[in-house]
Design a protein around this motif. Structure first.
Motif, mmCIF file in Angstrom:
data_model
loop_
_atom_site.group_PDB
_atom_site.id
_atom_site.type_symbol
_atom_site.label_atom_id
_atom_site.label_comp_id
_atom_site.label_asym_id
_atom_site.label_seq_id
_atom_site.Cartn_x
_atom_site.Cartn_y
_atom_site.Cartn_z
ATOM 1 N N PHE A 48 0.832 -1.202 0.000
ATOM 2 C CA PHE A 48 0.000 0.000 0.000
ATOM 3 C C PHE A 48 0.868 1.254 0.000
ATOM 4 O O PHE A 48 0.570 2.228 -0.696
ATOM 5 N N ALA A 49 1.953 1.236 0.761
ATOM 6 C CA ALA A 49 2.852 2.393 0.811
ATOM 7 C C ALA A 49 3.500 2.635 -0.548
ATOM 8 O O ALA A 49 3.632 3.782 -0.981
ATOM 9 N N LEU A 50 3.887 1.565 -1.244
ATOM 10 C CA LEU A 50 4.488 1.723 -2.576
ATOM 11 C C LEU A 50 3.493 2.298 -3.578
ATOM 12 O O LEU A 50 3.841 3.168 -4.382
ATOM 13 N N VAL A 51 2.262 1.830 -3.524
ATOM 14 C CA VAL A 51 1.233 2.365 -4.420
ATOM 15 C C VAL A 51 0.972 3.828 -4.099
ATOM 16 O O VAL A 51 0.852 4.667 -4.999
ATOM 17 N N LEU A 52 0.911 4.163 -2.830
ATOM 18 C CA LEU A 52 0.680 5.550 -2.416
ATOM 19 C C LEU A 52 1.812 6.464 -2.881
ATOM 20 O O LEU A 52 1.564 7.568 -3.376
ATOM 21 N N VAL A 53 3.047 6.007 -2.758
ATOM 22 C CA VAL A 53 4.194 6.793 -3.234
ATOM 23 C C VAL A 53 4.135 6.971 -4.745
ATOM 24 O O VAL A 53 4.372 8.068 -5.261
ATOM 25 N N ALA A 54 3.789 5.908 -5.478
ATOM 26 C CA ALA A 54 3.704 6.000 -6.933
ATOM 27 C C ALA A 54 2.620 6.985 -7.369
ATOM 28 O O ALA A 54 2.824 7.785 -8.294
ATOM 29 N N VAL A 55 1.481 6.968 -6.701
ATOM 30 C CA VAL A 55 0.397 7.907 -7.031
ATOM 31 C C VAL A 55 0.820 9.337 -6.722
ATOM 32 O O VAL A 55 0.564 10.254 -7.512
ATOM 33 N N VAL A 57 3.920 10.569 -6.633
ATOM 34 C CA VAL A 57 4.928 10.988 -7.613
ATOM 35 C C VAL A 57 4.264 11.299 -8.949
ATOM 36 O O VAL A 57 4.587 12.302 -9.594
ATOM 37 N N GLY A 58 3.323 10.468 -9.370
ATOM 38 C CA GLY A 58 2.608 10.726 -10.620
ATOM 39 C C GLY A 58 1.831 12.029 -10.575
ATOM 40 O O GLY A 58 1.850 12.810 -11.525
ATOM 41 N N ALA A 59 1.156 12.290 -9.465
ATOM 42 C CA ALA A 59 0.417 13.546 -9.320
ATOM 43 C C ALA A 59 1.360 14.734 -9.323
ATOM 44 O O ALA A 59 1.088 15.764 -9.953
ATOM 45 N N TRP A 60 2.481 14.602 -8.664
ATOM 46 C CA TRP A 60 3.472 15.681 -8.645
ATOM 47 C C TRP A 60 3.992 15.959 -10.053
ATOM 48 O O TRP A 60 4.123 17.127 -10.444
ATOM 49 N N LEU A 61 4.272 14.912 -10.821
ATOM 50 C CA LEU A 61 4.754 15.098 -12.191
ATOM 51 C C LEU A 61 3.729 15.805 -13.062
ATOM 52 O O LEU A 61 4.068 16.679 -13.856
#
Length: 75
Positions: A48-55, A57-61
Motif C-alpha cells: 500500500f505504501a508503494l502504491v501511495l508513493v507512486a500515485v 509521484v505521478g500527481a506531482w509530475l
C-alpha cells in the motif's frame, strides 16, 4: 492530413478536462477508506505504501508540468 491538424493543442495537465474526468470517475470511493481494513500484515502495508508513493509521484509530475497531455485533432 494537413500539417495544422497534426499539431497538438498543448493544454496544461491541470487544465485538461479529460484528466479531471478520469480522476473523478476512477476514485469516487476513496473518501470512505474502507479498503484500509484489509491491510492486516506488514507486506500489505508495504505494498500500500508503494502504491501511495507512486500515485503521489505521478500527481506531482502532472501538476508541476513535467508531464504534459497533448491531444491532436481526431482524424
Amino acid at each position: 492530413m494537413e500539417p495544422e491538424a497534426a499539431k497538438p493543442d498543448d493544454v496544461p495537465a491541470t487544465q485538461s478536462k479529460s484528466l479531471w474526468t478520469i480522476l473523478l470517475t476512477l476514485f469516487p470511493g476513496l473518501g470512505s477508506f474502507v479498503f484500509l481494513e484489509k491491510i492486516d500484515n506488514v507486506f500489505a502495508l508495504g505494498a500500500f505504501a508503494l502504491v501511495l508513493v507512486a500515485v503521489c509521484v505521478g500527481a506531482w509530475l502532472v501538476f508541476t508540468g513535467r508531464v504534459t497531455i497533448n491531444r491532436g485533432k481526431a482524424v
